[in-house]
Design a protein around this motif. Structure first.
Motif, PDB file in Angstrom:
ATOM      1  N   THR A 139       4.114  10.131  -6.728  1.00 57.55           N
ATOM      2  CA  THR A 139       5.152  10.458  -7.714  1.00 57.55           C
ATOM      3  C   THR A 139       4.526  10.841  -9.046  1.00 57.55           C
ATOM      4  N   PHE A 140       3.467  10.132  -9.442  1.00 52.27           N
ATOM      5  CA  PHE A 140       2.768  10.463 -10.690  1.00 52.27           C
ATOM      6  C   PHE A 140       2.220  11.882 -10.641  1.00 52.27           C
ATOM      7  N   VAL A 141       1.576  12.247  -9.526  1.00 51.40           N
ATOM      8  CA  VAL A 141       1.018  13.595  -9.383  1.00 51.40           C
ATOM      9  C   VAL A 141       2.145  14.633  -9.403  1.00 51.40           C
ATOM     10  N   LYS A 142       3.207  14.388  -8.640  1.00 49.67           N
ATOM     11  CA  LYS A 142       4.325  15.335  -8.581  1.00 49.67           C
ATOM     12  C   LYS A 142       4.967  15.511  -9.957  1.00 49.67           C
ATOM     13  N   THR A 143       5.174  14.418 -10.665  1.00 55.41           N
ATOM     14  CA  THR A 143       5.776  14.486 -11.994  1.00 55.41           C
ATOM     15  C   THR A 143       4.861  15.226 -12.955  1.00 55.41           C
ATOM     16  N   SER A 144       3.573  14.939 -12.902  1.00 55.02           N
ATOM     17  CA  SER A 144       2.608  15.611 -13.775  1.00 55.02           C
ATOM     18  C   SER A 144       2.546  17.105 -13.485  1.00 55.02           C
ATOM     19  N   CYS A 145       2.706  17.480 -12.231  1.00 52.93           N
ATOM     20  CA  CYS A 145       2.647  18.895 -11.834  1.00 52.93           C
ATOM     21  C   CYS A 145       3.964  19.637 -12.055  1.00 52.93           C
ATOM     22  N   SER A 146       5.050  18.912 -12.254  1.00 50.42           N
ATOM     23  CA  SER A 146       6.377  19.542 -12.264  1.00 50.42           C
ATOM     24  C   SER A 146       6.530  20.618 -13.336  1.00 50.42           C
ATOM     25  N   SER A 147       5.844  20.476 -14.444  1.00 50.98           N
ATOM     26  CA  SER A 147       5.946  21.486 -15.513  1.00 50.98           C
ATOM     27  C   SER A 147       4.670  22.288 -15.675  1.00 50.98           C
ATOM     28  N   ALA A 148       3.758  22.154 -14.734  1.00 53.22           N
ATOM     29  CA  ALA A 148       2.510  22.924 -14.787  1.00 53.22           C
ATOM     30  C   ALA A 148       2.826  24.405 -14.647  1.00 53.22           C
ATOM     31  N   THR A 149       1.862  25.217 -14.974  1.00 45.44           N
ATOM     32  CA  THR A 149       2.047  26.669 -14.894  1.00 45.44           C
ATOM     33  C   THR A 149       2.428  27.100 -13.484  1.00 45.44           C
ATOM     34  N   ALA A 191      -4.368   8.925  -4.294  1.00 42.69           N
ATOM     35  CA  ALA A 191      -4.922   7.561  -4.281  1.00 42.69           C
ATOM     36  C   ALA A 191      -6.115   7.436  -5.228  1.00 42.69           C
ATOM     37  N   THR A 192      -6.866   8.504  -5.396  1.00 45.13           N
ATOM     38  CA  THR A 192      -7.987   8.505  -6.332  1.00 45.13           C
ATOM     39  C   THR A 192      -7.481   8.595  -7.768  1.00 45.13           C
ATOM     40  N   ILE A 193      -6.494   9.436  -7.977  1.00 42.35           N
ATOM     41  CA  ILE A 193      -5.939   9.665  -9.311  1.00 42.35           C
ATOM     42  C   ILE A 193      -5.165   8.444  -9.800  1.00 42.35           C
ATOM     43  N   GLN A 194      -4.438   7.818  -8.871  1.00 42.60           N
ATOM     44  CA  GLN A 194      -3.531   6.709  -9.163  1.00 42.60           C
ATOM     45  C   GLN A 194      -2.522   7.171 -10.223  1.00 42.60           C
ATOM     46  N   THR A 195      -2.461   6.514 -11.362  1.00 44.57           N
ATOM     47  CA  THR A 195      -1.549   6.950 -12.436  1.00 44.57           C
ATOM     48  C   THR A 195      -2.347   7.179 -13.713  1.00 44.57           C
ATOM     49  N   ASN A 196      -3.576   7.665 -13.551  1.00 46.90           N
ATOM     50  CA  ASN A 196      -4.496   7.838 -14.666  1.00 46.90           C
ATOM     51  C   ASN A 196      -4.588   9.315 -15.059  1.00 46.90           C
ATOM     52  N   PRO A 197      -4.089   9.688 -16.240  1.00 44.59           N
ATOM     53  CA  PRO A 197      -4.120  11.087 -16.666  1.00 44.59           C
ATOM     54  C   PRO A 197      -5.535  11.673 -16.766  1.00 44.59           C
ATOM     55  N   LEU A 198      -6.515  10.865 -17.157  1.00 46.18           N
ATOM     56  CA  LEU A 198      -7.890  11.368 -17.220  1.00 46.18           C
ATOM     57  C   LEU A 198      -8.428  11.668 -15.826  1.00 46.18           C
ATOM     58  N   LYS A 199      -8.138  10.789 -14.862  1.00 47.42           N
ATOM     59  CA  LYS A 199      -8.544  11.055 -13.480  1.00 47.42           C
ATOM     60  C   LYS A 199      -7.831  12.291 -12.961  1.00 47.42           C
ATOM     61  N   LEU A 200      -6.574  12.462 -13.332  1.00 54.98           N
ATOM     62  CA  LEU A 200      -5.811  13.639 -12.913  1.00 54.98           C
ATOM     63  C   LEU A 200      -6.487  14.912 -13.413  1.00 54.98           C
ATOM     64  N   THR A 242       0.828  -1.193   0.000  1.00 58.60           N
ATOM     65  CA  THR A 242       0.000   0.000   0.000  1.00 58.60           C
ATOM     66  C   THR A 242       0.867   1.249   0.000  1.00 58.60           C
ATOM     67  N   VAL A 243       1.899   1.253   0.802  1.00 60.90           N
ATOM     68  CA  VAL A 243       2.819   2.399   0.853  1.00 60.90           C
ATOM     69  C   VAL A 243       3.499   2.580  -0.506  1.00 60.90           C
ATOM     70  N   THR A 244       3.920   1.479  -1.105  1.00 59.76           N
ATOM     71  CA  THR A 244       4.564   1.549  -2.416  1.00 59.76           C
ATOM     72  C   THR A 244       3.600   2.106  -3.456  1.00 59.76           C
ATOM     73  N   GLN A 245       2.356   1.641  -3.432  1.00 59.92           N
ATOM     74  CA  GLN A 245       1.357   2.160  -4.363  1.00 59.92           C
ATOM     75  C   GLN A 245       1.139   3.651  -4.131  1.00 59.92           C
ATOM     76  N   GLN A 246       0.984   4.038  -2.870  1.00 59.79           N
ATOM     77  CA  GLN A 246       0.761   5.453  -2.556  1.00 59.79           C
ATOM     78  C   GLN A 246       1.942   6.292  -3.033  1.00 59.79           C
ATOM     79  N   ASN A 247       3.164   5.787  -2.844  1.00 57.82           N
ATOM     80  CA  ASN A 247       4.342   6.509  -3.329  1.00 57.82           C
ATOM     81  C   ASN A 247       4.320   6.628  -4.850  1.00 57.82           C
ATOM     82  N   THR A 248       3.908   5.571  -5.529  1.00 58.09           N
ATOM     83  CA  THR A 248       3.797   5.601  -6.990  1.00 58.09           C
ATOM     84  C   THR A 248       2.779   6.643  -7.422  1.00 58.09           C
ATOM     85  N   TYR A 249       1.632   6.660  -6.752  1.00 58.39           N
ATOM     86  CA  TYR A 249       0.584   7.627  -7.091  1.00 58.39           C
ATOM     87  C   TYR A 249       1.040   9.065  -6.816  1.00 58.39           C
TER      88      TYR A 249
END
Length: 195
Positions: free
Chosen positions: A35-45, A59-68, A26-33
Motif C-alpha cells: 500500500t505504501f508503494v502504491k500510494t507513493s506511486c499514485s501521483s508519480a509521472t 518488503a525491502t522498501i517497507q514504509t521508508n521513503p529513503l529506501k523507496l 506477515t501478510v498484513t505487513q506485506q499489504n502495508t508495504y
C-alpha cells in the motif's frame, strides 16, 4: 510418559494456533508495504510503471521513503543497463548503415553518462542519513537524476532523423522510453522526500 505426550501434543497444538497469527502478521505487513508503494506511486509521472518496477521490492522498501527512492534509482540503473545492452547489440549488427552506427555510438555514450549520474544520485541518497545537510544531498540527487533524464532524451533526439531504419528506431525508442519513465518516477520520488 503420559505428561510428556501431553506436553508434545500441547506444543504441537500451540504451534498450529500460532502459525496463522505469524502468517497473517506477515501478510498484513506485506499489504502495508504494498500500500505504501502504491500510494507513493499514485501521483508519480508514470504511476503504472512506478508500481510495476517497485512493487516487487515492497518488503525491502517497507514504509521508508529513503529506501523507496534508493530502490527507484536502483531499478533505473538496472533498466539503463538493459537499455545499454539493447543499443550495444543493435550497434554490432551488420544491417545498419554508417549513419545509424554513429547515432547508436552517440546514444551508447548518452546512456553510459546517464548511468553514471544515476549512480551519483544513489550515492547522495545513500549518504543522507549521515549528511550534515540533508536538504543539500537531496538537491544533489535531484540534479544528478535530472541530468540522467537529459542524457536519455539526447539519445532519443539522435533518432529523430528520417535516415534511421524504422525497426531500429522502434527498438531504441521503446527501450529509451521505458528508461525515461523509471527515471522520471525516481526523480518524482526524490522530489517528495522530506527531511
Amino acid at each position: 510418559m503420559e505428561p510428556r505426550v501431553l506436553t508434545i501434543s500441547f506444543l504441537a497444538t500451540l504451534a498450529l494456533i500460532l502459525s496463522p497469527v505469524s502468517s497473517s502478521t506477515t501478510v498484513t505487513q506485506q499489504n502495508t508495504y504494498s500500500t505504501f508503494v502504491k500510494t507513493s506511486c499514485s501521483s508519480a509521472t508514470y504511476p503504472s510503471a512506478c508500481r510495476k518496477s517497485l512493487l516487487p521490492y515492497a518488503a525491502t522498501i517497507q514504509t521508508n521513503p529513503l529506501k523507496l527512492a534508493t530502490v527507484a534509482l536502483s531499478t533505473t540503473l538496472n533498466t539503463a543497463n538493459a537499455t545499454l545492452s539493447t543499443i550495444t547489440k543493435l550497434s554490432k549488427t551488420k544491417q545498419i548503415t554508417n549513419w545509424e552506427a554513429a547515432v547508436l555510438k552517440d546514444c551508447i555514450g548518452d546512456i553510459k553518462d546517464s548511468m553514471d549520474e544515476v549512480k551519483s544520485s544513489m550515492n547522495e541518497i545513500n549518504g543522507i542519513s549521515t549528511s550534515a545537510n540533508k536538504r543539500f544531498a537531496i538537491s544533489n540527487a535531484q540534479t544528478w537524476t535530472s541530468a540522467a533524464i537529459t542524457d536519455e532524451d539526447s539519445c532519443l533526439d539522435g533518432f529523430s532523423d528520417g535516415q534511421i531504419n524504422p525497426s531500429v528506431k522502434k527498438k531504441i525508442r521503446n527501450s529509451i522510453l521505458n528508461l525515461a519513465r523509471v527515471s522520471s518516477n525516481a526523480l518524482y520520488l526524490i522530489n517528495h522526500l522530506s527531511v
